[in-house]
Motif scaffolding. Structure first.
Motif, PDB file in Angstrom:
ATOM      1  N   LYS A 131       0.825  -1.213   0.000  1.00  0.00           N
ATOM      2  CA  LYS A 131       0.000   0.000   0.000  1.00  0.00           C
ATOM      3  C   LYS A 131       0.854   1.256   0.000  1.00  0.00           C
ATOM      4  O   LYS A 131       0.524   2.234  -0.659  1.00  0.00           O
ATOM      5  N   SER A 166       2.857   1.313  -3.614  1.00  0.00           N
ATOM      6  CA  SER A 166       2.083   1.336  -4.854  1.00  0.00           C
ATOM      7  C   SER A 166       0.818   2.172  -4.783  1.00  0.00           C
ATOM      8  O   SER A 166       0.164   2.364  -5.787  1.00  0.00           O
ATOM      9  N   GLY A 167       0.453   2.618  -3.632  1.00  0.00           N
ATOM     10  CA  GLY A 167      -0.779   3.383  -3.510  1.00  0.00           C
ATOM     11  C   GLY A 167      -1.976   2.478  -3.297  1.00  0.00           C
ATOM     12  O   GLY A 167      -1.853   1.267  -3.142  1.00  0.00           O
ATOM     13  N   ARG A 168      -3.146   3.069  -3.300  1.00  0.00           N
ATOM     14  CA  ARG A 168      -4.367   2.326  -2.989  1.00  0.00           C
ATOM     15  C   ARG A 168      -4.851   1.438  -4.137  1.00  0.00           C
ATOM     16  O   ARG A 168      -5.703   0.592  -3.942  1.00  0.00           O
ATOM     17  N   ASP A 169      -4.324   1.634  -5.325  1.00  0.00           N
ATOM     18  CA  ASP A 169      -4.792   0.859  -6.468  1.00  0.00           C
ATOM     19  C   ASP A 169      -4.281  -0.576  -6.454  1.00  0.00           C
ATOM     20  O   ASP A 169      -4.901  -1.463  -7.023  1.00  0.00           O
ATOM     21  N   GLU A 170      -3.138  -0.821  -5.825  1.00  0.00           N
ATOM     22  CA  GLU A 170      -2.547  -2.157  -5.791  1.00  0.00           C
ATOM     23  C   GLU A 170      -2.969  -2.904  -4.537  1.00  0.00           C
ATOM     24  O   GLU A 170      -3.176  -2.306  -3.500  1.00  0.00           O
ATOM     25  N   GLN A 171      -3.070  -4.223  -4.660  1.00  0.00           N
ATOM     26  CA  GLN A 171      -3.410  -5.084  -3.530  1.00  0.00           C
ATOM     27  C   GLN A 171      -2.373  -6.171  -3.387  1.00  0.00           C
ATOM     28  O   GLN A 171      -1.851  -6.670  -4.382  1.00  0.00           O
TER      29      GLN A 171
END
Length: 198
Positions: free
Chosen positions: A106, A109-114
């Motif tokens: 998180k 990579s930010g909120r777009d990656e899981q």
């Protein structure tokens, strides 16, 4: 290829369910072990695999960690090594890896990656998180493709049917795990029906 084990963690970060298909020795249970979390076989032949994390097994993170020694004072007895980790320590290690890697993904990579899986030389860890805070963690052979869809099938099928919709199962229990024979049998059937199951 094979599937090793399944952990389910609740929103309090506690392991509420564990099932293993390859473990052949009983787990070392701590004194404050929760009822209903796991049902593992009685000890068998020495040298059999205790868990994916034990030194006698396939190895991996935490292999041999937590093993204590005991020497009688002045007896000259050889140190006695306890095999493997107690179950609560093993579950904490698994949850700690999941939490650390999820937070790292998180932040990088930010909120777009899981974070959904990672692989070592000994196993691959697969993760499925529900909106209610449950984390389904599956350990498999490292050569397996992503099995996140299998975890989602377990959640939307047996978990919803036999745990969430069952008024006798305490969903927010801090003292007892998911002790439901129908759920355990349904998970076992589902896993054994997979082509990856060895």
């Amino acid at each position: 290829m094979t599937i090793y084990s399944l952990y389910i963690f609740d929103r309090h970060c506690d392991c509420v369910y564990y099932q293993d298909w390859q473990r052949t020795r009983a787990v070392r249970t701590p004194a404050d072990d929760r009822a209903g979390v796991h049902r593992l076989p009685a000890p068998v032949a020495p040298g059999a695999r205790e868990s994916i994390f034990s030194a006698s097994g396939a190895g991996g993170a935490g292999a041999g960690a937590g093993a204590g020694t005991g020497v009688g004072a002045g007896t000259g007895a050889a140190p006695k090594r306890q095999a493997g980790l107690p179950f609560d320590e093993e579950a904490k290690l698994v949850y700690g890896v999941v939490l650390s890697l999820r937070n790292m993904v998180k932040k990088l990579s930010g909120r777009d990656e899981q974070f959904t899986s990672f692989k070592t030389a000994q196993y691959r860890l697969h993760l499925y998180e529900t909106l209610t805070g449950y984390k389904f963690v599956l350990l498999s052979d490292p050569s397996a493709d992503s099995l996140r869809f299998v975890l989602r099938q377990i959640y939307t099928g047996p978990f919803i049917d036999f745990v969430a919709r069952n008024p006798l199962v305490e969903m927010d229990s801090r003292t007892q795990g998911i002790d439901n024979d129908h759920f355990r049998a349904a998970v076992d059937r589902h896993m054994r029906s997979l082509s990856i199951f060895n």
